[in-house]
Write a protein that holds these residues in place. Structure first.
Motif, PDB file in Angstrom:
ATOM      1  N   GLY A  92      59.255 -81.106  22.834  1.00 14.77           N
ATOM      2  CA  GLY A  92      59.176 -80.061  21.812  1.00 14.77           C
ATOM      3  C   GLY A  92      59.730 -78.748  22.335  1.00 14.77           C
ATOM      4  O   GLY A  92      60.209 -78.663  23.471  1.00 14.77           O
ATOM      5  N   THR A  93      59.633 -77.733  21.516  1.00 21.82           N
ATOM      6  CA  THR A  93      60.171 -76.415  21.861  1.00 21.82           C
ATOM      7  C   THR A  93      59.599 -75.886  23.175  1.00 21.82           C
ATOM      8  O   THR A  93      60.339 -75.421  24.052  1.00 21.82           O
ATOM      9  N   THR A  94      58.283 -75.965  23.293  1.00 26.08           N
ATOM     10  CA  THR A  94      57.610 -75.449  24.493  1.00 26.08           C
ATOM     11  C   THR A  94      58.168 -76.108  25.749  1.00 26.08           C
ATOM     12  O   THR A  94      58.471 -75.439  26.742  1.00 26.08           O
ATOM     13  N   HIS A 121      57.122 -66.074  19.911  1.00 22.29           N
ATOM     14  CA  HIS A 121      55.979 -66.991  20.023  1.00 22.29           C
ATOM     15  C   HIS A 121      55.555 -67.010  21.494  1.00 22.29           C
ATOM     16  O   HIS A 121      56.400 -66.857  22.382  1.00 22.29           O
ATOM     17  N   ASN A 169      63.903 -65.648  19.332  1.00 18.66           N
ATOM     18  CA  ASN A 169      63.842 -66.692  18.311  1.00 18.66           C
ATOM     19  C   ASN A 169      64.850 -66.427  17.198  1.00 18.66           C
ATOM     20  O   ASN A 169      65.292 -65.308  16.976  1.00 18.66           O
ATOM     21  N   ILE A 171      64.249 -67.460  13.982  1.00 15.98           N
ATOM     22  CA  ILE A 171      63.394 -66.993  12.889  1.00 15.98           C
ATOM     23  C   ILE A 171      61.981 -66.847  13.431  1.00 15.98           C
ATOM     24  O   ILE A 171      61.487 -67.728  14.144  1.00 15.98           O
ATOM     25  N   ASN A 173      58.105 -67.047  13.550  1.00  8.70           N
ATOM     26  CA  ASN A 173      57.103 -67.891  12.890  1.00  8.70           C
ATOM     27  C   ASN A 173      56.015 -67.057  12.227  1.00  8.70           C
ATOM     28  O   ASN A 173      55.428 -67.462  11.240  1.00  8.70           O
ATOM     29  N   ASP A 198      65.279 -69.754  20.501  1.00  6.80           N
ATOM     30  CA  ASP A 198      64.147 -70.573  20.071  1.00  6.80           C
ATOM     31  C   ASP A 198      64.331 -70.830  18.575  1.00  6.80           C
ATOM     32  O   ASP A 198      64.085 -69.959  17.751  1.00  6.80           O
ATOM     33  N   ALA A 200      62.780 -73.124  16.744  1.00  2.00           N
ATOM     34  CA  ALA A 200      61.682 -73.931  16.183  1.00  2.00           C
ATOM     35  C   ALA A 200      61.460 -73.676  14.697  1.00  2.00           C
ATOM     36  O   ALA A 200      61.236 -74.593  13.914  1.00  2.00           O
ATOM     37  N   GLN A 201      61.566 -72.403  14.317  1.00  2.00           N
ATOM     38  CA  GLN A 201      61.227 -72.036  12.949  1.00  2.00           C
ATOM     39  C   GLN A 201      62.480 -72.013  12.060  1.00  2.00           C
ATOM     40  O   GLN A 201      62.376 -71.856  10.853  1.00  2.00           O
ATOM     41  N   SER A 221      61.635 -78.118  17.846  1.00  2.00           N
ATOM     42  CA  SER A 221      60.680 -79.232  17.791  1.00  2.00           C
ATOM     43  C   SER A 221      61.013 -80.103  16.591  1.00  2.00           C
ATOM     44  O   SER A 221      61.460 -79.607  15.560  1.00  2.00           O
ATOM     45  N   LYS A 224      58.386 -79.709  13.026  1.00  2.00           N
ATOM     46  CA  LYS A 224      58.491 -78.687  11.977  1.00  2.00           C
ATOM     47  C   LYS A 224      59.630 -79.000  11.011  1.00  2.00           C
ATOM     48  O   LYS A 224      59.865 -78.261  10.066  1.00  2.00           O
TER      49      LYS A 224
HETATM   50  C1  PLP Z   1      56.091 -73.669  16.735  1.00  2.00           C
HETATM   51  C2  PLP Z   1      56.902 -72.733  17.495  1.00  2.00           C
HETATM   52  C3  PLP Z   1      57.047 -72.859  18.882  1.00  2.00           C
HETATM   53  C4  PLP Z   1      56.324 -73.901  19.681  1.00  2.00           C
HETATM   54  O1  PLP Z   1      56.667 -75.190  19.259  1.00  2.00           O
HETATM   55  P1  PLP Z   1      55.873 -76.455  19.843  1.00  2.00           P
HETATM   56  O2  PLP Z   1      56.266 -77.553  18.909  1.00  2.00           O
HETATM   57  O3  PLP Z   1      54.415 -76.130  19.761  1.00  2.00           O
HETATM   58  O4  PLP Z   1      56.328 -76.670  21.232  1.00  2.00           O
HETATM   59  C5  PLP Z   1      57.842 -71.950  19.524  1.00  2.00           C
HETATM   60  N1  PLP Z   1      58.481 -70.973  18.871  1.00  2.00           N
HETATM   61  C6  PLP Z   1      58.371 -70.829  17.533  1.00  2.00           C
HETATM   62  C7  PLP Z   1      59.130 -69.732  16.855  1.00  2.00           C
HETATM   63  C8  PLP Z   1      57.577 -71.692  16.808  1.00  2.00           C
HETATM   64  O5  PLP Z   1      57.463 -71.551  15.483  1.00  2.00           O
END
Ligand code: PLP
Length: 404
Positions: A92-94, A121, A169, A171, A173, A198, A200-201, A221, A224
């Motif tokens: 995942g992102t982390t 985040h 990031n 976007i 979160n 990042d 993720a969002q 990730s 999402k």
């Molecule tokens: C959810 C999120 C993360 C972390 O993602 P994980 O799936 O928990 O590893 C990191 N950055 C942003 C902007 C997120 O929305």
């Protein structure tokens, strides 16, 4: 083309009742729901081709490997990576951010700088702080304004030849702000800094083009964007992935092992130690194909409509304040109502079947900036509707009455 009833029917979970009320799922920023094609892909994997990958000569192992590598190719095409070996499967992102931050340990020196933003985040803050502790590098932060937008003039002041990494990031979160990452990437490159985005969002709402962006790393990730938990992607430019040492050691990531010396496997395997989440990787490919059949243009315009509608409706509630009013925003609405604690609002509207996130959203520095303990966050996906937003408004009005 965009048939919302058809789309909702693709998501088995959405048709249920919660606390005796039809479910309204507005916690998409935390994780998305999964369409039936994704659930079927997981089922099919276990009923038809389950075997460990990259190892066996036997037929099942080859089928599983082909399916997994096919998913990598789907991701490569989706994000427009130049090579499929620039696409690393992670948890995942982390995990992706930690892999990069660890890889940089030997390339940073005391007083080098890492530039992040006030919108990050925790998972795009803490790994860099840990890297600073290991190396003596300094963490710098691009501040935000009252709308929750990055202050670019400040970014321009802070970036220098000392900056080795910029990590922001795509976007936010917590607030939904869409950051001007192309500008940030180009500027950072003028100073020779590497840039990690990042995403993720972002990936649930848009299709990133990593070559056009020219970012050095782009992480996200699966969960999402309609895929399962436990899988994500680290995209890295080949030159960087060659340069950085692997994050974890183990099986799969080696070329040869003796007790004197181990040599690493070629990309992408160098960064993929151990047996991965095979079915989730395959299902990520399925999720991306599913999203592309709906189309990201259609998703974006539908979600924009939802966001505008929700913003107007919510602001009709007296005492409601939206936190995060950037000009460029994704379908995320963070808000507070008077001095009512977000947790209390979340708990009451849950009784009415409505799922929202409350709290600091893993972004405590943002909450500190606005001087609030947290927000209520409604984050919309393409399978949400205006009728659901109406239900949220009714529920919020009731909650406000009960709590004031
Ligand atoms: C959810 C999120 C993360 C972390 O993602 P994980 O799936 O928990 O590893 C990191 N950055 C942003 C902007 C997120 O929305």
């Amino acid at each position: 083309m965009f048939d919302i009833d058809q789309i909702r029917a693709d998501f088995p979970l959405l048709s249920q009742q919660v606390n005796g009320k039809p479910l309204v799922y507005f916690d998409n920023g935390a994780t998305s729901q999964k369409p039936k094609v994704v659930l079927d892909a997981i089922q099919k994997y276990y009923t038809e081709i389950n075997a460990n990958i990259h190892r066996g000569v036997h037929t099942l192992s080859q089928k599983a490997t082909d399916a997994y590598e096919n998913a990598r190719n789907i991701v490569q095409k989706h994000i427009n990576a130049k090579h499929n070996y620039e696409v690393i499967f992670t948890a995942g992102t982390t995990h992706g951010i930690n892999a990069v931050a660890n890889g940089f340990t030997k390339y940073l020196q005391k007083d080098d700088e890492i530039l992040i933003s006030a919108l990050e985040h925790h998972s795009n803050i803490v790994p860099w702080q840990m890297l600073c502790e290991r190396t003596g590098a300094l963490l710098k932060v691009i501040p935000i304004n009252e709308n929750g937008e990055l202050i670019l003039s400040d970014f321009e002041k802070q970036i220098s030849n000392k900056t080795k990494i910029v990590a922001v990031n795509h976007i936010s979160n917590a607030l939904g702000t869409i950051n001007p990452i192309k500008y940030i990437i180009d500027k950072a490159h003028q100073f020779g800094a590497a840039v990690l985005i990042d995403g993720a969002q972002a990936v649930p709402h848009l299709k990133p083009d990593v070559q056009e962006l020219d970012c050095d790393f782009y992480v996200f990730s699966g969960h999402k964007m309609c895929a399962p938990t436990g899988v994500g992607i680290l995209y890295g430019k080949e030159e960087w992935l060659q340069k950085l040492p692997p994050y974890q050691g183990g099986g799969e990531m080696i070329a040869t092992v003796t007790f004197n010396k181990t040599t690493y496997a070629d990309l992408p395997h160098k960064f993929e130690a151990g047996t991965p989440n095979i079915e989730a990787g395959i299902a990520l490919g399925t999720a991306i194909e599913y999203l592309n059949t709906i189309g990201f243009d259609a998703i974006a315009s539908y979600e924009k409509d939802l966001l505008e509608y929700a913003t107007t409706k919510l602001l009709e509630i007296e005492g409601l304040k939206i936190i995060g009013t950037a000009q460029q925003k994704a379908s995320v609405l963070s808000f507070i109502i008077d001095a009512i604690h977000p947790y209390d609002i979340g708990t009451i509207i849950d009784k009415m079947g409505i799922a929202v996130r409350t709290g600091h959203h893993c972004t405590q520095p943002i909450m500190d900036f606005f001087n609030i303990p947290g927000t209520v966050r409604a984050s919309f996906a393409f399978y949400n509707t205006k009728e659901e937003i109406d239900m949220l408004v009714v529920a919020l009005k009731k909650a406000k009455m009960m709590l004031s």
